[in-house]
Scaffold this active site. Structure first.
Site, mmCIF file in Angstrom:
data_model
loop_
_atom_site.group_PDB
_atom_site.id
_atom_site.type_symbol
_atom_site.label_atom_id
_atom_site.label_comp_id
_atom_site.label_asym_id
_atom_site.label_seq_id
_atom_site.Cartn_x
_atom_site.Cartn_y
_atom_site.Cartn_z
ATOM 1 C CG ASP A 429 -51.807 -23.993 -3.762
ATOM 2 O OD1 ASP A 429 -51.060 -23.068 -3.387
ATOM 3 O OD2 ASP A 429 -52.160 -24.135 -4.949
ATOM 4 C CD GLU A 432 -50.842 -18.065 0.109
ATOM 5 O OE1 GLU A 432 -49.866 -18.676 -0.342
ATOM 6 O OE2 GLU A 432 -52.027 -18.304 -0.240
ATOM 7 C CG ASP A 493 -49.065 -19.337 -8.378
ATOM 8 O OD1 ASP A 493 -48.673 -20.488 -8.157
ATOM 9 O OD2 ASP A 493 -50.236 -18.957 -8.187
#
Length: 823
Positions: A429, A432, A493
């Protein structure tokens, strides 16, 4: 996100005389040097400053363009798979007003004054326009430019940036740019290439920016840069598209191919072909944000098996490490006692374990102290930690510096301990949030590294799993050019709504058109439905710090109610879409186990997941083909039907591999319009034949996903099973849909031998040849009827079906089957 609008500028009259003239645009070339690889032009900009522009011939249809004030800078690349290429024949022709660089396929013309590069296909007619040309005449008023020609400039804060402007043909369409959730054809859009945690899948923000795109004019453009990029694809002028890079060197590869498929292949040659993921990864993944304890995990798996749902992977979000902040890379012994024992039990049920990780280490972790001691984290110029702030995971986190070989190896050691305990794959995950106020170990700045960080992060994890298991795998959220080398990614998401499902499909299609074959998404949506947050928002715009605790308490109460409010329609429609995606994972803050949505939903979900497992021979075969070709498994219709103008903007239906057309239902209506391209298409459920080249309207009750099979296709299927590899490919079912004059397929099955299948249809005879299979072979032929059949010269029984015919025989050796067709 809402942005403050500059109303003063909007309401101020435009003073044409105040439009600045871009003096730093390229103006002329003065001389040129012939190189072994191409041509170097010595140029001047509008104020007489020297600029070098170099063109290198990479292949007969790929040229590299680099421009920089002073000299071209040679740079190492994390994006390209080769530092150089074999020499390619080309010729350089000097004429009165220009220089031509010609290969077997392209002819690049470089006008002396005013500077302009135009590229044609070799053999073009004199009156033909170039397929690619720099725009030098997009004027605003008088001599002023609406869009300036190619050049360099200083930003308002003193940084150097480069700018390119390209002419646009009427009706030209643009595809790619990474995982973009906006409409498929990017004409008219402004896009920013800067990795960011998007929060949803309906904005122009992106987790996975890929600086590569394709034009319907017959070319692809790969911008070889990691710095931020702003694209204006006709959003500032309908004559031009442009891009600006926060870098002092322009560097891009121009790929000429009239066919999008060939462009994707050449892009893969430059940046790497995707390996086929492990076969088990194509099974069903179940996940939740979060499974809190070992007991909860085991209860879910027992229920999964008791209710006869196939499943291959259970994914644990960060609660396996206890409470935030994360990561620690250590199991929480209270919640998950004896994790190795738990994972061994899961494997005995046919289920592998995936655990959530990030490259950000929490200050409470032992690993944080180790990383600080050895200098393994990203640092500022003064040597202090450049911390990551991530709303979900915590603050003051240490980001692993993957440019430091020792830090990379240390990070892999943290994960290898988990693999040795029984973990099969990591959900990688984030990525970024790479620090920008930083100087990395190898000297690169935070701006240079921010977009690149996801690639290096996922590469470290993928290569570890490849080393341990022979085949690598990640489940990553962020990416950049080259990320196809480290599959698989998912779409980030999303809210649990039909609108977000639309954005997710568009993201998959754009990502596929950016050279990435495999991608997934959170079935059901990651977050709660948008309406769940209505009462969780503070009434005033700014919340006093003293009231934050009250706000969070109210937010928690709203989310507790939302957790119990589930939308079976959204879940099922999303699951149907997910079954026909390269990888299939149900995940969210709400429970995503099918039985949580009622008996009807449970039955429908079971049917589609069983179909997913029956399709494994097709899925893995298509994955191998995608690995070799660079084509995505989920692809827009325009990729296969580029000459059909109806497909240019279609992004609410898609092709799944070579054989399926899928039209997911993304509203509460039970009817939808579908465009079928030219040819014949067979409804996958009813086996009814449809004429293509037209729009149709179809009924789609909740239990039906509109799916068609392309006429002439050979569709391989296997038996239902609880997990991948539970049963051999016995029987192997071969479904032939409306046979064409001929057809062929090679069935790939990971470590098993390939199974070749081919057919010929002549007169009233259909001949099928098939190689050895593990057991029985079942052949079903649709849209035609078989009257009699002979297998290797011997009669074989034929069973008639409502829309076709069926035969079955021992397939453990090669066979030749001749079938007589009747009206």
């Amino acid at each position: 996100m809402n942005q403050t609008i500059d109303w003063k500028t909007i309401t101020t009259s435009l003073d044409y005389l105040a439009i600045p003239l871009p003096a730093t645009s390229l103006k002329r070339w003065v001389s040129f040097d012939r190189l072994d690889t191409g041509v170097r032009f010595h140029c001047l900009n509008g104020v007489g400053d020297p600029v070098v522009l170099q063109v290198d011939v990479v292949t007969s249809n790929v040229v590299r363009v680099r421009m920089r004030a002073g000299e071209i800078e040679a740079r190492d690349s994390d994006l390209l798979v080769a530092p150089a290429w074999p020499a390619v024949p080309f010729e350089v022709i000097e004429r009165t007003s220009d220089v031509v660089v010609r290969t077997e396929r392209v002819e690049a013309v470089f006008q002396r004054y005013p500077w302009q590069m135009s590229v044609y296909a070799v053999g073009h007619e004199e009156e033909d326009a170039p397929f690619f040309s720099q725009r030098i005449d997009d004027r605003a008023y008088g001599a002023a430019y609406e869009v300036a020609p190619v050049g360099a400039y200083r930003t308002s804060d003193g940084h150097l940036a480069v700018h390119e402007a390209i002419a646009v043909q009427p009706g030209e369409a643009f595809y790619g740019f990474g995982e973009q959730f906006t409409p498929l054809n990017k004409w008219g859009q402004t896009l920013t290439s800067w990795a960011i945690d998007c929060g949803n899948v309906t904005s122009a923000r992106s987790y996975k920016n890929i600086p590569f795109f394709m034009s319907s004019a017959g070319y692809g453009l790969f911008i070889h840069a990691t710095a931020p990029i702003v694209y204006r694809i006709g959003s500032e002028s309908n004559l031009t598209y442009s891009f600006d890079i926060l870098d002092d060197q322009l560097d891009y590869f121009l790929i000429y191919e009239p066919d999008f498929k060939h462009i994707l292949g050449r892009y893969a040659d430059l940046t790497g072909h995707a390996p086929a993921p492990p076969k088990w990864s194509f099974g069903f993944w179940i996940s939740r944000c979060m499974y809190e304890t070992r007991a909860e995990v085991e209860a879910v798996v027992r229920e999964m098996r008791a209710r006869d749902f196939p499943c291959d992977v259970l994914s644990l979000d960060p609660s396996w490490m206890g409470d935030a902040p994360w990561c620690t890379y250590e199991w929480d012994a209270g919640r998950f006692p004896e994790p190795a024992e738990m994972m061994a039990w899961l494997r005995a049920q046919g289920i592998r374990t995936c655990v959530w990780v990030t490259p950000y280490v929490a200050p409470k972790a032992t690993a944080f102290r180790e990383g600080m001691e050895h200098g393994y984290f990203v640092r500022k110029a003064d040597g202090s930690l450049s911390p990551v702030v991530e709303a979900f995971a915590g603050v003051d986190l240490g980001a692993v510096d993957f440019t430091n070989p020792n830090a990379r190896a240390w990070f892999q050691q943290q994960l290898e301990r988990l693999l040795d305990m029984g973990v099969a794959v990591f959900k990688t995950d984030f990525g970024e949030q790479a620090p920008v106020d930083a100087v990395y170990y190898d000297g690169r700045t935070g701006v240079e590294m921010h977009n690149l960080y996801p690639l290096l992060y996922n590469a470290a994890v993928f290569e570890l799993t490849e080393r341990k298991f022979g085949r690598g795998l990640t489940w990553g959220r962020s990416g950049y050019a080259g990320s196809q080398r480290y599959p698989v990614q998912w779409g980030g998401d999303s809210y649990a709504s039909f609108d977000q499902m639309v954005g997710q499909l568009r993201g998959l299609l754009s990502y596929g058109m950016s050279g990435v074959p495999y991608c997934s998404h959170d079935i059901g949506g990651f977050d709660y439905p948008p309406a769940a947050f209505d009462d969780a928002v503070p009434e005033q715009e700014s919340q006093p710090a003293s009231d934050i605790r009250t706000w969070w308490d109210r937010y928690g109460e709203c989310m507790a109610l939302a957790r119990e409010s589930r939308d079976a329609e959204v879940y099922l429609r999303w699951l149907q879409f997910g079954v026909f995606s390269s990888h299939t994972r149900a995940h969210g803050k709400q429970p995503r186990e099918p039985w949580e949505y009622g008996l009807e939903a449970e039955a429908i979900a079971r049917r589609y997941l069983n179909l997913r497992y029956r399709l494994l021979p097709y899925l893995y075969t298509e994955a191998v083909k995608s690995s070799r070709s660079g084509l995505p498994m989920v692809r827009p219709l325009v990729l296969d039907y580029q000459d059909d103008p109806n497909t240019a903007n279609l992004d609410l239906e898609y092709l799944f591999g070579d054989s399926f057309l899928v039209a997911p239902v993304m509203t509460r209506h039970t009817r939808r319009k579908v465009y079928l391209p030219a040819g014949h298409w067979i409804d996958f459920d009813s086996k009814k034949l449809f004429q293509g080249g037209r729009w149709i309207e179809v009924e789609a009750p909740l239990e039906k996903l509109p799916v068609w099979v392309k006429a002439g296709a050979i569709l391989p299927l296997g038996p239902e099973m609880a997990y991948v590899g539970q049963k051999p490919l016995d029987p192997l079912t071969l479904e032939i849909y409306a046979p064409a004059a001929s057809g062929e397929l090679i069935i790939f099955d990971e470590d098993a031998p390939e199974i070749p299948v081919r057919y010929e249809y002549r007169g009233n005879e259909l001949t099928v040849e098939v190689g050895p299979a593990p057991g029985e072979i079942e052949i079903l032929v649709y849209a035609v009827k078989i009257g009699a059949a002979r297998l290797d010269g011997h009669d074989v029984g034929v069973r008639q079906l409502p829309a076709g015919s069926r035969l079955r025989f021992d397939g453990r050796r090669s066979h030749r089957l001749i079938m007589e067709l009747v009206d």
